[in-house]
Every structure is written in C-alpha cells, then in structure tokens.
Design an enzyme around this catalytic site. Structure first.
Site, PDB file in Angstrom:
ATOM      1  N   CYS A   1      52.625  33.904  44.348  1.00 24.40           N
ATOM      2  CA  CYS A   1      51.592  34.940  44.363  1.00 24.40           C
ATOM      3  C   CYS A   1      51.815  35.838  45.574  1.00 24.40           C
ATOM      4  O   CYS A   1      52.049  35.337  46.677  1.00 24.40           O
ATOM      5  CB  CYS A   1      50.216  34.279  44.433  1.00 24.40           C
ATOM      6  SG  CYS A   1      48.845  35.433  44.392  1.00 24.40           S
ATOM      7  N   LEU A   2      51.723  37.147  45.371  1.00 26.05           N
ATOM      8  CA  LEU A   2      51.903  38.094  46.485  1.00 26.05           C
ATOM      9  C   LEU A   2      50.849  37.869  47.563  1.00 26.05           C
ATOM     10  O   LEU A   2      51.052  38.255  48.710  1.00 26.05           O
ATOM     11  CB  LEU A   2      51.829  39.537  45.966  1.00 26.05           C
ATOM     12  CG  LEU A   2      53.005  39.972  45.070  1.00 26.05           C
ATOM     13  CD1 LEU A   2      52.725  41.341  44.462  1.00 26.05           C
ATOM     14  CD2 LEU A   2      54.304  39.986  45.848  1.00 26.05           C
TER      15      LEU A   2
ATOM     16  N   GLY B   1      53.520  41.398  39.162  1.00 24.89           N
ATOM     17  CA  GLY B   1      52.148  41.698  38.771  1.00 24.89           C
ATOM     18  C   GLY B   1      51.301  41.840  40.021  1.00 24.89           C
ATOM     19  O   GLY B   1      51.641  41.299  41.077  1.00 24.89           O
TER      20      GLY B   1
ATOM     21  N   HIS C   1      48.045  34.901  34.841  1.00 26.08           N
ATOM     22  CA  HIS C   1      47.884  34.801  36.303  1.00 26.08           C
ATOM     23  C   HIS C   1      47.036  35.968  36.822  1.00 26.08           C
ATOM     24  O   HIS C   1      46.146  35.789  37.659  1.00 26.08           O
ATOM     25  CB  HIS C   1      49.286  34.786  36.939  1.00 26.08           C
ATOM     26  CG  HIS C   1      49.336  34.752  38.436  1.00 26.08           C
ATOM     27  ND1 HIS C   1      49.874  33.701  39.140  1.00 26.08           N
ATOM     28  CD2 HIS C   1      48.939  35.662  39.370  1.00 26.08           C
ATOM     29  CE1 HIS C   1      49.791  33.949  40.449  1.00 26.08           C
ATOM     30  NE2 HIS C   1      49.231  35.139  40.613  1.00 26.08           N
ATOM     31  N   GLU C   2      47.301  37.178  36.297  1.00 26.47           N
ATOM     32  CA  GLU C   2      46.579  38.368  36.773  1.00 26.47           C
ATOM     33  C   GLU C   2      45.123  38.361  36.311  1.00 26.47           C
ATOM     34  O   GLU C   2      44.224  38.722  37.074  1.00 26.47           O
ATOM     35  CB  GLU C   2      47.278  39.650  36.310  1.00 26.47           C
ATOM     36  CG  GLU C   2      48.706  39.833  36.796  1.00 26.47           C
ATOM     37  CD  GLU C   2      48.900  39.586  38.275  1.00 26.47           C
ATOM     38  OE1 GLU C   2      47.998  39.911  39.070  1.00 26.47           O
ATOM     39  OE2 GLU C   2      49.956  39.045  38.649  1.00 26.47           O
TER      40      GLU C   2
ATOM     41  N   HIS D   1      43.165  36.310  38.530  1.00 26.69           N
ATOM     42  CA  HIS D   1      42.793  37.022  39.764  1.00 26.69           C
ATOM     43  C   HIS D   1      41.495  37.795  39.570  1.00 26.69           C
ATOM     44  O   HIS D   1      40.645  37.846  40.456  1.00 26.69           O
ATOM     45  CB  HIS D   1      43.877  38.032  40.157  1.00 26.69           C
ATOM     46  CG  HIS D   1      44.943  37.486  41.059  1.00 26.69           C
ATOM     47  ND1 HIS D   1      44.679  36.974  42.301  1.00 26.69           N
ATOM     48  CD2 HIS D   1      46.293  37.409  40.907  1.00 26.69           C
ATOM     49  CE1 HIS D   1      45.826  36.591  42.871  1.00 26.69           C
ATOM     50  NE2 HIS D   1      46.812  36.836  42.044  1.00 26.69           N
TER      51      HIS D   1
ATOM     52  N   GLN E   1      43.756  41.895  45.046  1.00 22.17           N
ATOM     53  CA  GLN E   1      44.862  41.687  45.985  1.00 22.17           C
ATOM     54  C   GLN E   1      45.063  42.881  46.914  1.00 22.17           C
ATOM     55  O   GLN E   1      45.767  42.768  47.918  1.00 22.17           O
ATOM     56  CB  GLN E   1      46.172  41.402  45.225  1.00 22.17           C
ATOM     57  CG  GLN E   1      46.114  40.103  44.428  1.00 22.17           C
ATOM     58  CD  GLN E   1      47.422  39.817  43.734  1.00 22.17           C
ATOM     59  OE1 GLN E   1      47.667  40.313  42.641  1.00 22.17           O
ATOM     60  NE2 GLN E   1      48.279  39.029  44.363  1.00 22.17           N
TER      61      GLN E   1
HETATM   62 ZN    ZN Z   1      48.775  36.342  42.311  1.00 20.94          ZN
END
Ligand code: ZN
Length: 187
Positions: A89-90, A46, A131-132, A135, A51
C-alpha cells in the site's frame, strides 16, 4: 497537475469512511488528475482519496494500462475462487502481506464526466479495485492479516514511520525506484 502528499498509516483520515460525490466539479476533475500524477510518481497501481487526505468517495487505478477513475464505486458482486496474493500500500511503504480476496469483482461507478459504467475485473485489476474500495470504507490490507503477521508488520512499521513526520509521505519524482519491490503491488 501536481503531485500530492501521501498520508501514511497513523493518519486518522485513512480510517474515515468517505462521502459519496454529489456533483463532479472541475475541482474534483483536477483532484483526479493529480491523483493519477501522484500514483505514477510513487509507482503505484491504485490510489484512493483518503490517501491524499481527502474524504470524497473517489479512487484511481492503472493496472497494466487499464486505467480507470472510479467515483462513488459500489461493489455489485464478487465471484470466483478465493485467491491469496501479496499486496502493498502506498500509505504503508515497504510493508507487504498476503491477502485473500475473491478472484473476480463487478463494480459500478461514475467516470470523471459523470457517466455510469460497470466493470468486471479479475487478477491484479480485480484485486486492486477491491483494495481501493476498502480504502474508501476506511479499511486497510493489514486488517486482513493474521494477528501474528499483523503484529510483526506493525512492529516493523513503528521504525519506518519515523521517516514520515506528521504521517506525510512526500513523493518526489527523483525517488523513483527507491522503493522498488520485485512484485510492484503498492496501491
Ligand atoms: Zn492502499
């Protein structure tokens, strides 16, 4: 399509609530395509607009081939048991922690053609969507960790963040596999 730079923990954009999209332009459709490309290159499941340094309320997910662009997503309901599972998380590479979330979520969003849809998801897809959406509200998974665990994670991050000058993570396709983790749950 192009691979975008990923913003990492410390970049203020990750803490800013996003703005709803009023009109889905070709530019936004290209952004969505680039977000998918970037997510795949970084081996995530995701990716949310902040991000990649953007402020639109847009996220993309692909969990085991269930692929969605979510524009202006709104969580309508969460249900089921509260499950604990490891997340990454990226934007906080190589940091993982257990997060408790409702097992099922129903979300309403627009797709890239402006069509409204509702989706009820559980297991990893349900977790990833929550989670997204976090964000998009300026929230990160580390916010859910116990104070002790969060302290440990942030002190580990103090060292690793030096790899990302300007809070920018350059994603190169040849980096594939370098950040391998046995439960691939970066999102
Ligand atoms: Zn994340």
């Amino acid at each position: 399509m192009s691979i975008l730079d990923i913003r990492v923990l410390g970049d203020p954009v990750l803490r800013k609530p996003t703005k709803p999209v009023a009109t889905i332009t070709d530019e936004l459709r290209k952004l969505i395509a680039d977000m998918f490309e970037t997510m795949y290159a970084a081996e995530g499941i995701g990716l949310a607009a902040p991000q990649v340094g953007r402020t639109e309320r847009i996220t993309v997910v692909d969990v085991e081939g269930k692929k969605y662009a979510l524009i202006n997503p709104q969580i309508l309901e969460t249900s089921g048991s509260i499950d604990k599972a490891e997340e990454g998380c990226l934007s906080i590479p190589d940091i993982y922690g257990d997060v408790e979330r409702p097992s099922e979520v129903t979300v309403r969003a627009l797709d890239e053609n402006g069509n409204e849809y509702e989706l009820t998801a559980n297991e990893l897809l349900g977790r990833c969507i929550q989670h997204e959406v976090d964000h998009l509200d300026g929230r990160l998974f580390i916010d859910y960790l116990s104070p002790l665990k969060r302290k440990a994670v942030l002190s580990k991050w103090e060292k690793s963040k030096e790899e990302y000058p300007g809070y920018i993570r350059k994603v190169r396709t040849e980096e594939r596999g370098e950040h391998h983790h046995e439960n691939e749950t970066e999102m």
